[in-house]
Design an enzyme around this catalytic site. Structure first.
Site, PDB file in Angstrom:
ATOM      1  N   ILE A 103       0.840  -1.356  -0.002  1.00 27.29           N
ATOM      2  CA  ILE A 103      -0.196  -0.001   0.029  1.00 27.29           C
ATOM      3  C   ILE A 103       0.908   1.189  -0.077  1.00 27.29           C
ATOM      4  O   ILE A 103       1.815   1.342   0.632  1.00 27.29           O
ATOM      5  CB  ILE A 103      -1.056   0.045   1.376  1.00 27.29           C
ATOM      6  N   CYS A 104       0.654   2.218  -0.808  1.00 25.96           N
ATOM      7  CA  CYS A 104       1.165   3.686  -0.754  1.00 25.96           C
ATOM      8  C   CYS A 104       0.229   4.585  -1.087  1.00 25.96           C
ATOM      9  O   CYS A 104      -1.317   4.178  -1.226  1.00 25.96           O
ATOM     10  CB  CYS A 104       2.353   3.578  -1.460  1.00 25.96           C
ATOM     11  N   ALA A 105       0.678   5.872  -1.303  1.00 24.96           N
ATOM     12  CA  ALA A 105      -0.456   6.776  -1.470  1.00 24.96           C
ATOM     13  C   ALA A 105      -1.265   6.855  -2.633  1.00 24.96           C
ATOM     14  O   ALA A 105      -2.531   6.932  -2.685  1.00 24.96           O
ATOM     15  CB  ALA A 105       0.422   8.258  -1.608  1.00 24.96           C
ATOM     16  N   THR A 120       4.721   1.834  -4.997  1.00 22.87           N
ATOM     17  CA  THR A 120       5.008   0.531  -4.757  1.00 22.87           C
ATOM     18  C   THR A 120       4.769  -0.466  -6.002  1.00 22.87           C
ATOM     19  O   THR A 120       5.431  -1.732  -5.658  1.00 22.87           O
ATOM     20  CB  THR A 120       3.588   0.017  -3.666  1.00 22.87           C
ATOM     21  N   ALA A 168      -4.020   3.936  -0.739  1.00 23.35           N
ATOM     22  CA  ALA A 168      -4.406   3.787   0.605  1.00 23.35           C
ATOM     23  C   ALA A 168      -5.989   3.908   0.581  1.00 23.35           C
ATOM     24  O   ALA A 168      -6.600   3.173   1.467  1.00 23.35           O
ATOM     25  CB  ALA A 168      -3.774   4.904   1.391  1.00 23.35           C
TER      26      ALA A 168
END
EC number: 2.7.1.205
Lengths: 100, 451
Positions: free
Chosen positions: A6-8, A13, A38
């Site tokens: 998970i990233c923004a 990722t 996210a």
């Protein structure tokens, strides 16, 4: 082995996903690795065995860890150095250690 | 310098974390994201409508009739002009999700509340008449687009708060077992939904007796204008950029956090430009500071404008680590993704590299603002170009097809290069020396420095 990253926005990722898949393939490992933003993360928890989050959104760690605990899934933040180097093998090892 | 880093960790990080985790701000940010794909799709039609090719208009008119532009822009109306409706639903949906109550119902109720707050009056100028009259019976495009954003967001939050409180107190109509869940759910939403609508209805009746007349007027006087002035000024832009860079310096996603607060303002400023541009692509546009200003002219290669740094690293680094990092970072960098550099070099928590990392975007804001405000470079036309679009292309598209937009991006790239270069050299020399002292440091591993 299902690994959720998970990233923004799920972008940086996804770079890591490619490298981790390569690393898994080299070891002859059966692994499904995917990255989401996210916002969508919660819907993906149920399919994951391990959840790893990008260091840039570690302010979401507490909330995501709670989600994981409710389902008995380990959740942790990826080491910034491994993240920056897109160290697929290293992060894969990290995921395997967490799962144990 | 170490004190500065410690200060960042102790003071900035906890505050940033709280802001980013604040559920209403999160809901606003996530709700607005719902409108982004629509805006990008609408932008494609906008770009096609205003291609800067000599004779293009005449050619199109010959093939598709003289109303070709009106028809081509139908999808623009269906995307940009319903922004507030989408946001009204989206924010309520995301907020309800966080409270773990039925999000779909919350979204629908919020949408109704927003429309209830909007007078169904449309301005109309009859043929031959000089004065515009108000005709009732239509949903005003004026208020369901970007101008209604703030009313939509505020009501989405208020209505969802009322909705979830009533649900959580369990004041709902319960149907006996055996009733299908979908039916039961719609009954659950009855009482809280009615409560929300009655509150908004009464508020509107009261407002109509005041000089404000409607929610929209009150918000545009009290919120829209002051916020736009603040968010649209070069000073506001510098503060925003400073915050983004400080947050990234500690390794937190600054753009996502600051965007939660500033996003709605930059979005409505962008749409003001779009409306003027659509009327006349050669008109003077009202705003420089918009979402595109930051995404496309300041953050070339990602937050901190690191594309120049990635290229320098790839071509000039003497240390093996930085050279291989440059090779790794250049492809994502072209698409404005730079986590490999921020975490890999690293810039995060690195007292030396944080200096240019903060300085570069601030300088770029000043230069770009000056260039656009003086008319040297075209302003963003309100076309929503995705932030992942590579420079040169993105600058051309976002200005509505003006080459000056691309040129400014190239200039900014070289400014970033000039500021980063000395700091890069120091860091590179340090890394190269480490490698010589310890030959076991390979290009892929190691690099735990100051993390």
């Amino acid at each position: 082995m299902n690994i959720l990253l998970i990233c923004a926005a799920g972008m940086s990722t996804s770079l890591l996903v490619t490298k981790m898949q390569e690393a898994a393939k080299e070891r002859g490992m059966e692994a499904t690795i995917w990255a989401v933003s996210a916002d969508e993360a919660k819907d993906h928890f149920d399919r994951a065995d391990v959840v790893l989050i990008g260091p840039q959104i570690r302010y979401k760690f507490a909330a995501l860890k709670k989600e994981g605990e409710a389902r008995g899934i380990p959740v942790d933040v990826i080491n910034p150095a491994d993240y920056g180097r897109v160290n697929g093998a290293g992060v894969l090892d990290f995921a395997l250690r967490l799962k144990k | 310098m170490d004190r500065f880093i410690r200060m960042l960790e102790d003071r900035v990080m906890p505050v940033a974390g709280r802001i980013a985790e604040q559920r209403h701000l999160q809901a606003i940010r996530d709700g607005i994201i719902l409108s982004m794909p629509l805006l990008i799709i609408g932008s494609l039609f906008l770009i096609v409508g205003f291609l800067p090719i000599p004779g293009y208009n005449e050619w199109m008119a010959k093939w598709f009739g003289e109303h070709w532009l009106d028809k081509l822009l139908y999808p623009v109306g269906a995307t940009f002009d319903i922004m507030a409706l989408v946001v009204s639903f989206g924010v309520a949906y995301r907020l309800a999700e966080k409270y773990k109550v039925d999000a779909l119902s919350a979204g629908a109720i919020s949408l109704a509340a927003f429309l209830l707050a909007t007078p169904y009056q449309v301005p109309f100028t009859p043929e031959g008449a000089k004065e515009t009259i108000m005709v009732s019976g239509g949903i005003p495009v004026q208020w369901v687009g970007s101008k209604g954003l703030f009313v939509a967001m505020i009501l989405a939050i208020v209505s969802t708060e009322i909705y979830r409180k009533i649900i959580q107190k369990n004041i709902v109509i319960k149907l006996p077992d055996g009733v299908p869940p979908a039916v039961a759910r719609s009954f659950v939403a009855l009482i809280p939904g009615a409560a929300v609508l009655v509150v908004v209805w009464v508020a509107r009746l009261i407002l109509e007796m005041t000089p404000f007349e409607s929610f929209h007027n009150i918000v545009s006087v009290l919120l829209n204008k002051p916020l736009s002035v603040l968010g649209g000024s070069v000073f506001g832009a510098i503060v925003a950029v400073l915050l983004v860079q400080l947050l990234w310096s500690t390794g937190l996603h600054g753009a996502a956090i600051v965007g939660g607060v500033m996003g709605p303002i930059w979005l409505s400023l962008m749409d003001e430009n779009r409306m003027v541009f659509q009327q006349n692509p050669n008109a003077e546009l009202p705003n420089v500071i918009t979402q595109q200003f930051f995404d496309l002219w300041i953050y070339i290669g990602g937050s901190g404008a690191t594309l120049a740094l990635a290229l320098t690293m790839m071509l000039r680094a003497r240390s093996r680590q930085l050279k291989s990092l440059g090779r790794l970072a250049i492809a994502p960098g072209i698409f404005n993704i730079n986590e490999p550099i921020t975490f890999g070099m690293p810039i995060v928590m690195n007292p030396l590299l944080i200096i240019p990392f903060i300085l570069v975007p601030v300088v770029l804001v000043v230069v770009s603002y000056a260039a656009m405000a003086t008319g040297l470079v075209a302003k963003p036309s309100g076309v929503a170009v995705p932030w992942t679009t590579p420079i040169v292309i993105s600058g051309y598209l976002a200005t509505g097809g003006k080459i000056s937009g691309s040129i400014l991006q190239i200039v900014n790239f070289f400014i970033a290069f000039a500021i980063y270069y000395p700091f890069f050299s120091i860091w590179d020399r340090q890394k190269a020396a480490e490698e010589q002292a310890d030959p076991t440091i390979s290009s892929g591993a190691g690099a735990t420095h100051s993390l």
